[in-house]
Structures are given as C-alpha cells and as structure tokens.
Design a protein around this motif. Sequence first.
Motif, mmCIF file in Angstrom:
data_model
loop_
_atom_site.group_PDB
_atom_site.id
_atom_site.type_symbol
_atom_site.label_atom_id
_atom_site.label_comp_id
_atom_site.label_asym_id
_atom_site.label_seq_id
_atom_site.Cartn_x
_atom_site.Cartn_y
_atom_site.Cartn_z
ATOM 1 N N THR A 149 116.659 -36.660 -2.188
ATOM 2 C CA THR A 149 117.140 -36.391 -3.543
ATOM 3 C C THR A 149 116.314 -37.199 -4.537
ATOM 4 O O THR A 149 115.662 -38.187 -4.176
ATOM 5 N N HIS A 150 116.373 -36.794 -5.772
ATOM 6 C CA HIS A 150 115.698 -37.511 -6.854
ATOM 7 C C HIS A 150 116.158 -38.972 -6.869
ATOM 8 O O HIS A 150 115.351 -39.894 -6.972
ATOM 9 N N SER A 151 117.449 -39.177 -6.741
ATOM 10 C CA SER A 151 118.013 -40.530 -6.737
ATOM 11 C C SER A 151 117.499 -41.348 -5.554
ATOM 12 O O SER A 151 117.189 -42.542 -5.703
ATOM 13 N N ASP A 152 117.392 -40.728 -4.385
ATOM 14 C CA ASP A 152 116.865 -41.430 -3.203
ATOM 15 C C ASP A 152 115.411 -41.853 -3.406
ATOM 16 O O ASP A 152 115.029 -42.976 -3.080
ATOM 17 N N ILE A 153 114.611 -40.944 -3.934
ATOM 18 C CA ILE A 153 113.185 -41.220 -4.139
ATOM 19 C C ILE A 153 113.004 -42.405 -5.075
ATOM 20 O O ILE A 153 112.301 -43.372 -4.760
ATOM 21 N N TYR A 154 113.651 -42.343 -6.235
ATOM 22 C CA TYR A 154 113.434 -43.401 -7.218
ATOM 23 C C TYR A 154 114.231 -44.658 -6.896
ATOM 24 O O TYR A 154 113.858 -45.748 -7.320
ATOM 25 N N GLY A 155 115.257 -44.523 -6.065
ATOM 26 C CA GLY A 155 115.934 -45.703 -5.530
ATOM 27 C C GLY A 155 115.012 -46.483 -4.612
ATOM 28 O O GLY A 155 114.978 -47.718 -4.627
#
Length: 132
Positions: free
Chosen positions: A23-29
């Motif tokens: 997910t976008h959140s996983d990547i930037y996390g």
Amino acid sequence: MTLQEAIGVHRCDIDIKTGERLTHSDIYGRAIDLLGGLDAVAQYIPFPLDVIRRALKIDPHLNNTPIRQWDLAAGFRCGVFGNAHRGQFECRPTGHGLWCLYREHGITSASCADGVCVLKEAARRLAAREEG
C-alpha cells in the motif's frame, strides 16, 4: 542508491523480496523508518500539527495545503525557470529539506513526489500518534 532501492520496492509498489503489492502507506512508512523514524522526518513537515489536523478532517491526502511548501520541505524548488524550454515546469533539488536525511542514509536519487509522499505520510502518522 534510489529511495525505492533503499526501501526494497520496485515497479512502484512491489516488495522486492516477496513480490507482494504494498500500500501507499506501507511504502512511505518504510521510507520514514529508513530515514530515522517519525520524529526524524517530522521536523521537516512544513505545517504545524494543528494545521495538519484541520486539513486531515477535510482531505486525508492533505491536498488542501499549499503544495509549494511540501515541495520545499522535500528539498525541491519547483517552477518555470529562466532556461526552461517554453514554459516547461520542472523541480530542482535544493540539497535542503529531506535531502539532509537522504544523504545520511545513502540515498542519492529521490523525486520531489517521493519526498512529498514521505512527508504527508509522516504528517498523517504524527497526527494519529498525537490523537492516540
């Protein structure tokens, strides 16, 4: 090394080791973690937390805040420059903002969009942490 290489992502959202879609959140996390964690990245968020909280109530993507400030915090100056070809918009790295953290962690290539996404994800996480 690119930011994506450093966080183990290729083809925009695929985990290099597992082949799973992230997910976008996983990547930037992952990027936040790589750059030293939320507190390290949070110092570059260009708005106070109360502004972030108010903006998040209206738009979870924070697109209701001035993009130019996000760009600068990500370490880019964006616009039409004197030598640009017939009004071509471009973003140029400044060496400031997130580039301070990138250099510390061996990142030599990152886009303005990468930096803005890292900062906006950090802003969402910071707001959530402060609420909880």
